[in-house]
Design a protein around this motif. Structure first.
Motif, short mmCIF file in Angstrom:
data_model
loop_
_atom_site.label_atom_id
_atom_site.label_comp_id
_atom_site.label_asym_id
_atom_site.label_seq_id
_atom_site.Cartn_x
_atom_site.Cartn_y
_atom_site.Cartn_z
N SER A 75 8.97 -8.42 1.50
CA SER A 75 7.67 -8.97 1.13
C SER A 75 7.81 -10.28 0.38
O SER A 75 7.06 -11.23 0.61
CB SER A 75 6.89 -7.96 0.28
N LYS A 76 8.78 -10.33 -0.51
CA LYS A 76 8.98 -11.55 -1.28
C LYS A 76 9.41 -12.70 -0.36
O LYS A 76 8.88 -13.81 -0.47
CB LYS A 76 10.03 -11.33 -2.37
N LEU A 77 10.34 -12.42 0.55
CA LEU A 77 10.77 -13.44 1.51
C LEU A 77 9.58 -13.93 2.34
O LEU A 77 9.39 -15.13 2.53
CB LEU A 77 11.79 -12.86 2.48
N ALA A 78 8.79 -12.97 2.82
CA ALA A 78 7.68 -13.31 3.70
C ALA A 78 6.62 -14.15 2.97
O ALA A 78 6.13 -15.15 3.49
CB ALA A 78 7.05 -12.04 4.27
N VAL A 79 6.30 -13.73 1.75
CA VAL A 79 5.28 -14.45 0.97
C VAL A 79 5.80 -15.84 0.61
O VAL A 79 5.10 -16.84 0.73
CB VAL A 79 4.90 -13.65 -0.29
N LEU A 128 13.93 -2.05 0.93
CA LEU A 128 13.76 -3.32 1.65
C LEU A 128 12.33 -3.83 1.64
O LEU A 128 12.07 -4.98 1.95
CB LEU A 128 14.24 -3.16 3.10
N GLY A 129 11.39 -2.95 1.28
CA GLY A 129 9.98 -3.33 1.37
C GLY A 129 9.64 -4.55 0.52
O GLY A 129 9.06 -5.52 1.01
N LEU A 130 10.00 -4.52 -0.73
CA LEU A 130 9.65 -5.64 -1.62
C LEU A 130 10.54 -6.86 -1.37
O LEU A 130 10.09 -7.99 -1.51
CB LEU A 130 9.74 -5.21 -3.09
N TYR A 131 11.77 -6.60 -1.00
CA TYR A 131 12.67 -7.71 -0.67
C TYR A 131 12.07 -8.50 0.49
O TYR A 131 11.93 -9.72 0.43
CB TYR A 131 14.06 -7.17 -0.30
N ILE A 165 0.84 -1.20 0.00
CA ILE A 165 0.00 0.00 0.00
C ILE A 165 0.87 1.25 0.00
O ILE A 165 0.64 2.19 -0.76
CB ILE A 165 -0.97 0.01 1.20
N ARG A 166 1.90 1.24 0.83
CA ARG A 166 2.76 2.42 0.91
C ARG A 166 3.43 2.70 -0.43
O ARG A 166 3.50 3.85 -0.88
CB ARG A 166 3.80 2.24 2.02
N ASN A 167 3.92 1.65 -1.09
CA ASN A 167 4.53 1.84 -2.41
C ASN A 167 3.53 2.43 -3.40
O ASN A 167 3.87 3.31 -4.19
CB ASN A 167 5.05 0.51 -2.96
N ALA A 168 2.30 1.91 -3.34
CA ALA A 168 1.28 2.40 -4.27
C ALA A 168 1.01 3.89 -4.01
O ALA A 168 0.95 4.68 -4.96
CB ALA A 168 0.00 1.58 -4.10
N LEU A 169 0.88 4.26 -2.75
CA LEU A 169 0.62 5.67 -2.42
C LEU A 169 1.79 6.54 -2.87
O LEU A 169 1.59 7.64 -3.41
CB LEU A 169 0.37 5.84 -0.92
N GLU A 170 3.01 6.03 -2.65
CA GLU A 170 4.18 6.81 -3.02
C GLU A 170 4.31 6.97 -4.54
O GLU A 170 4.97 7.90 -5.01
CB GLU A 170 5.46 6.17 -2.43
N ALA A 171 3.68 6.06 -5.27
CA ALA A 171 3.72 6.14 -6.74
C ALA A 171 2.65 7.10 -7.28
O ALA A 171 2.60 7.37 -8.48
CB ALA A 171 3.53 4.76 -7.34
N MET A 172 1.78 7.59 -6.38
CA MET A 172 0.67 8.46 -6.82
C MET A 172 0.71 9.79 -6.10
O MET A 172 -0.29 10.23 -5.53
CB MET A 172 -0.67 7.76 -6.57
N ARG A 173 1.85 10.44 -6.15
CA ARG A 173 2.01 11.74 -5.48
C ARG A 173 0.97 12.76 -5.95
O ARG A 173 0.54 13.61 -5.19
CB ARG A 173 3.41 12.29 -5.76
N PHE A 177 12.88 -6.21 -6.62
CA PHE A 177 12.88 -7.13 -5.47
C PHE A 177 14.27 -7.27 -4.84
O PHE A 177 14.42 -7.96 -3.84
CB PHE A 177 12.35 -8.51 -5.87
N GLN A 178 15.26 -6.64 -5.44
CA GLN A 178 16.61 -6.72 -4.86
C GLN A 178 16.68 -5.90 -3.58
O GLN A 178 16.13 -4.80 -3.52
CB GLN A 178 17.65 -6.18 -5.85
N PRO A 179 17.37 -6.46 -2.56
CA PRO A 179 17.49 -5.70 -1.32
C PRO A 179 18.23 -4.39 -1.56
O PRO A 179 19.21 -4.36 -2.31
CB PRO A 179 18.29 -6.62 -0.39
N PHE A 180 17.75 -3.33 -0.97
CA PHE A 180 18.34 -1.98 -1.02
C PHE A 180 18.21 -1.30 -2.37
O PHE A 180 18.75 -0.24 -2.59
CB PHE A 180 19.81 -1.99 -0.55
#
Ligand code: ADP
Ligand code: MG
Length: 216
Positions: A185-189, A180-183, A123-131, A167-170
């Motif tokens: 998320s991918k690990l967690a999923v 780190l968010g998607l990195y 969600i945060r990524n999506a919001l940040e993509a829609m400034r 998806f790469q860290p950093f």
């Protein structure tokens, strides 16, 4: 040299902690702000603060996940309720329109802390993509014992070059991003036996699809 490596490791962990503590701290600040303006809402807001503080301390516990991905703490919970809570806790500017398409409820058995971090990240990524505003659409459906969570935005999109890197860290394209968010998320999923894929068009938007077994 060795101490340089240690220092790098430490600063990575620090940026991770800062990244993840942002959202519960934001919730606490919002709640305090609301209490100051509307003291009659104190009771409700204390709940929000309490939950946010619990969430923040869980995040600190979860830091070990990066080094120890086996540590899943499965619980039964209603993922629709969790989604609604996470959306409510986000500060969304009025120029962003949120649309949801959820079933009444969906009981799952997963690690709720990890899954809510994944939801927050997307969600945060999506919001940040829609400034400049746009539409955030979240939908959830079930097929063959799997749940599909779609998080779609009408934001800036991801260039073809960057698609391999997100998806790469950093890896980050943001001035104060951690990458780190998607990195995470991918690990967690993945540790829940699920997968995460996305589609994106520059200037059109991006949608992430998380597929998870209902009981992992
Ligand atoms: N919804 C999205 N729209 C456009 N770009 C995105 C989206 N989600 C992720 N990205 C891209 O992927 C990168 C990595 O995302 P993430 O791992 O969450 O790190 P961060 O948000 O700290 O940059 C972002 O910097 C951005 O370039
Ligand atoms: Mg992010």
């Amino acid at each position: 040299e060795r101490s340089q490596k240690l220092l790098e490791g430490a600063s990575r962990v620090t940026s991770m902690v800062r990244h993840d503590l942002k959202s519960p701290l934001q919730s606490i600040k919002n709640a305090v702000h609301i209490i100051r303006r509307n003291p009659e809402k104190t009771e409700d807001m204390l709940d929000v603060i309490d939950k946010a503080a619990d969430y923040a301390s869980k995040i600190l516990n979860d830091l070990k996940f990066i080094t120890d991905p086996g540590a899943l703490q499965r619980e039964r919970f209603d993922i629709v309720k969790l989604l609604e809570e996470r959306i409510k806790s986000m500060v969304t500017p009025s120029r962003i329109h949120i649309e949801t398409d959820f079933p009444e409820s969906l009981p799952v058995k997963m690690d709720p802390t990890m899954i809510s971090r994944v939801i927050d990240n997307l969600i945060r990524n999506a919001l940040e993509a829609m400034r400049d505003g746009g539409k955030l659409k979240l939908s959830l459906d079930i097929r063959d014992g799997m749940m599909n969570l779609l998080v779609a935005d009408t934001g800036v999109g991801i260039s073809n070059d960057n698609k391999q890197k997100i998806f790469q860290p950093f890896y980050t394209t943001k001035r104060s991003g951690t990458g780190l968010g998607l990195y995470y998320s991918k690990l967690a999923v993945r540790s829940h036996g699920g997968k995460i894929v996305f589609q994106s068009e520059i200037g059109e938007g991006t949608s992430f699809l998380v597929t998870l077994p209902l009981e992992s």
